[in-house]
Design a protein around this motif. Structure first.
Motif, PDB file in Angstrom:
ATOM      1  N   ARG A 160     -18.241  20.448 -46.254  1.00  0.00           N
ATOM      2  CA  ARG A 160     -19.379  19.714 -46.831  1.00  0.00           C
ATOM      3  C   ARG A 160     -20.495  20.610 -47.325  1.00  0.00           C
ATOM      4  O   ARG A 160     -21.092  20.374 -48.367  1.00  0.00           O
ATOM      5  CB  ARG A 160     -20.005  18.798 -45.770  1.00  0.00           C
ATOM      6  CG  ARG A 160     -19.286  17.560 -45.447  1.00  0.00           C
ATOM      7  CD  ARG A 160     -20.081  16.732 -44.439  1.00  0.00           C
ATOM      8  NE  ARG A 160     -20.128  17.305 -43.108  1.00  0.00           N
ATOM      9  CZ  ARG A 160     -21.218  17.821 -42.532  1.00  0.00           C
ATOM     10  NH1 ARG A 160     -22.371  17.833 -43.163  1.00  0.00           N
ATOM     11  NH2 ARG A 160     -21.180  18.321 -41.313  1.00  0.00           N
ATOM     12  N   TYR A 163     -21.071  22.037 -50.753  1.00  0.00           N
ATOM     13  CA  TYR A 163     -21.422  21.112 -51.843  1.00  0.00           C
ATOM     14  C   TYR A 163     -22.835  20.556 -51.657  1.00  0.00           C
ATOM     15  O   TYR A 163     -23.277  19.708 -52.416  1.00  0.00           O
ATOM     16  CB  TYR A 163     -20.397  19.959 -51.896  1.00  0.00           C
ATOM     17  CG  TYR A 163     -18.989  20.494 -52.088  1.00  0.00           C
ATOM     18  CD1 TYR A 163     -18.492  20.767 -53.362  1.00  0.00           C
ATOM     19  CD2 TYR A 163     -18.187  20.812 -50.993  1.00  0.00           C
ATOM     20  CE1 TYR A 163     -17.234  21.312 -53.537  1.00  0.00           C
ATOM     21  CE2 TYR A 163     -16.921  21.366 -51.157  1.00  0.00           C
ATOM     22  CZ  TYR A 163     -16.459  21.609 -52.429  1.00  0.00           C
ATOM     23  OH  TYR A 163     -15.213  22.167 -52.597  1.00  0.00           O
ATOM     24  N   GLU A 325     -18.503  15.594 -52.038  1.00  0.00           N
ATOM     25  CA  GLU A 325     -17.265  16.374 -51.911  1.00  0.00           C
ATOM     26  C   GLU A 325     -16.063  15.568 -52.405  1.00  0.00           C
ATOM     27  O   GLU A 325     -15.149  16.114 -53.017  1.00  0.00           O
ATOM     28  CB  GLU A 325     -17.065  16.944 -50.504  1.00  0.00           C
ATOM     29  CG  GLU A 325     -16.986  15.919 -49.415  1.00  0.00           C
ATOM     30  CD  GLU A 325     -16.769  16.508 -48.021  1.00  0.00           C
ATOM     31  OE1 GLU A 325     -16.770  17.734 -47.841  1.00  0.00           O
ATOM     32  OE2 GLU A 325     -16.588  15.688 -47.094  1.00  0.00           O
ATOM     33  N   HIS A 328     -16.073  15.849 -56.119  1.00  0.00           N
ATOM     34  CA  HIS A 328     -15.593  17.152 -56.586  1.00  0.00           C
ATOM     35  C   HIS A 328     -14.061  17.177 -56.582  1.00  0.00           C
ATOM     36  O   HIS A 328     -13.433  17.615 -57.546  1.00  0.00           O
ATOM     37  CB  HIS A 328     -16.134  18.279 -55.700  1.00  0.00           C
ATOM     38  CG  HIS A 328     -15.585  19.628 -56.059  1.00  0.00           C
ATOM     39  ND1 HIS A 328     -16.030  20.348 -57.149  1.00  0.00           N
ATOM     40  CD2 HIS A 328     -14.587  20.357 -55.513  1.00  0.00           C
ATOM     41  CE1 HIS A 328     -15.345  21.475 -57.230  1.00  0.00           C
ATOM     42  NE2 HIS A 328     -14.450  21.505 -56.253  1.00  0.00           N
TER      43      HIS A 328
END
Ligand code: NDP
Length: 364
Positions: A160, A163, A325, A328
């Protein structure tokens, strides 16, 4: 992790904007794409954060659930609009191969199950987003990487903080020289663990607190220095010797690392006390610290150097980190990009974790 200076600068600027005006930039690309469907494997605490993050996302949706508890899975399925025939048990998980609504899985199981479900998911043709720590050993990590490569699916580890915008901004500040040459790093994270949980069983957890929370300090040391440790020394200790929580593992670990530049790091983790997530980077002309940090929100920094003072908190609330995340990873699935935190990043950490335990004289 291979960020160029330009990428860091761009991220720093973006992150500042994101903190100042959350959600101000509409994700036009995401709006044009079909959402990536996730099957969530293991419906525990972290899966709940992740699913709530996905609910806010413009790129992802929950399309299947895998659980040992059908009642719980049906309740969560109703909440997320998952059809009942997209609920799987661990035994019939491999049937997910035929579920076209699932492009990716999120592995939110105890550590000992990460390798098995990553490999089974890859064989079912699904991309894998796997919780940290990646697995119990570096050997398992390598098997997971190889399986995903063979199946031509993406593998990302859920780090985590890689990000989290304020963390990225602080990394950029340190790496751009705001506090001068970095000379030393400190990091810690720990909590007072409940008795009886899987984290206290070596077979399920792999090891003690370094696997679970020490990994954040390890990651931070690597992210802030941009270097890989070349020497690791560790000690472990247990204060509550008769406590059944520590029958199979140590209570606390403290370890030091030396990086190629000469930067030294001092890190600690525990399962026996309230050790708030904290890190500090010492530079030639100042220092920058983050604390509390490593949590799901409330990340705060402060620093000083050359007459300047900084202080900032990220006002975003949980589950924003999980949305970020997941987004992403979904973007990587949609575009073919390699995730910023691929399996190789998880493998590196497991290699260092093994060295920490070896140095502390603890057999894994
Ligand atoms: P939980 O115990 O809350 O959930 C784990 C789930 O796995 C259970 O609810 C259960 O789901 C399933 N499960 C299957 N077999 C077992 C078993 N033998 N014992 C226990 N659970 C089992 O754990 P967490 O959600 O806290 O942690 C899961 C993973 O996520 C870990 O690898 C942990 O390190 C990681 N994590 C990451 C965090 C982060 O911030 N990135 C924070 C917290 C955890 P079901 O009942 O549906 O079968």
């Amino acid at each position: 992790m291979a960020w160029t200076r330009r990428e860091f600068t761009r991220l720093g600027a973006l992150s500042t904007a994101a903190i100042a005006v959350p959600g101000a930039v509409p994700d036009i690309f995401a709006q044009q794409q079909e959402r990536v469907g996730f099957a969530v494997i293991g419906l525990g605490v972290i899966a709940d954060h992740f699913m709530r993050g996905v609910k806010q996302s413009q790129r992802c949706k929950i399309t299947a659930l895998v659980s040992g508890h059908r009642d719980k899975a049906e309740r969560i399925a109703a909440e997320y609009g998952v059809p009942k025939d997209s609920i799987y048990s661990y035994e019939d998980f491999d049937r997910i191969r035929d579920n076209k609504t699932v492009q990716a899985v999120y592995v939110a199981l105890p550590n000992s199950m990460h390798a098995e479900y990553t490999i089974r998911a890859s064989k079912a043709g699904k991309h894998v987003f796997c919780e940290k720590p990646m697995a119990l050993s570096s050997a398992e990590c390598q098997q997971m990487i190889d399986a995903c490569k063979t199946a031509n699916v993406k593998l990302m580890i859920a780090y985590r903080m890689q990000y989290e915008p304020l963390t990225l901004k602080c990394i950029e500040m340190v790496r751009s020289g705001k506090i001068g040459d970095v000379v030393a790093f400190e990091g810690q994270f720990g909590f007072n663990i409940q008795p009886g949980v899987w984290r206290t069983k070596k077979a399920l957890a792999g090891g003690g607190s370094v696997y679970d929370v020490g990994i954040y300090a390890l990651q931070a040391a690597r992210m802030f220095t941009g270097e890989e440790p070349v020497e690791i020394k560790a000690v472990a200790g247990t204060v509550h010797k008769d406590d059944p929580r520590f029958a199979e593992m140590e209570e606390s670990v403290e370890w030091s690392m030396r990086f190629p530049s000469g930067v030294v790091a001092s890190c600690a983790s525990t399962y026996g006390g309230q050790m708030e997530g904290f890190m500090r980077v010492h530079g030639k002309s100042g220092a920058l610290e983050m604390g509390p940090t490593f949590g799901y929100d409330g990340v705060t920094m402060r620093g000083r150097a050359k007459g300047e003072h900084w202080e900032e908190s990220n006002p975003e609330k949980d589950p924003k980190q999980f949305e970020r995340e997941a987004d992403h990873f979904a973007e990587c699935v949609q575009t073919g990009r390699t995730p910023k935190t691929p399996g190789e990043e998880g493998l590196r950490d497991l290699t260092y974790i093994e060295k920490i335990y070896e140095s502390a004289g603890i057999k894994l």
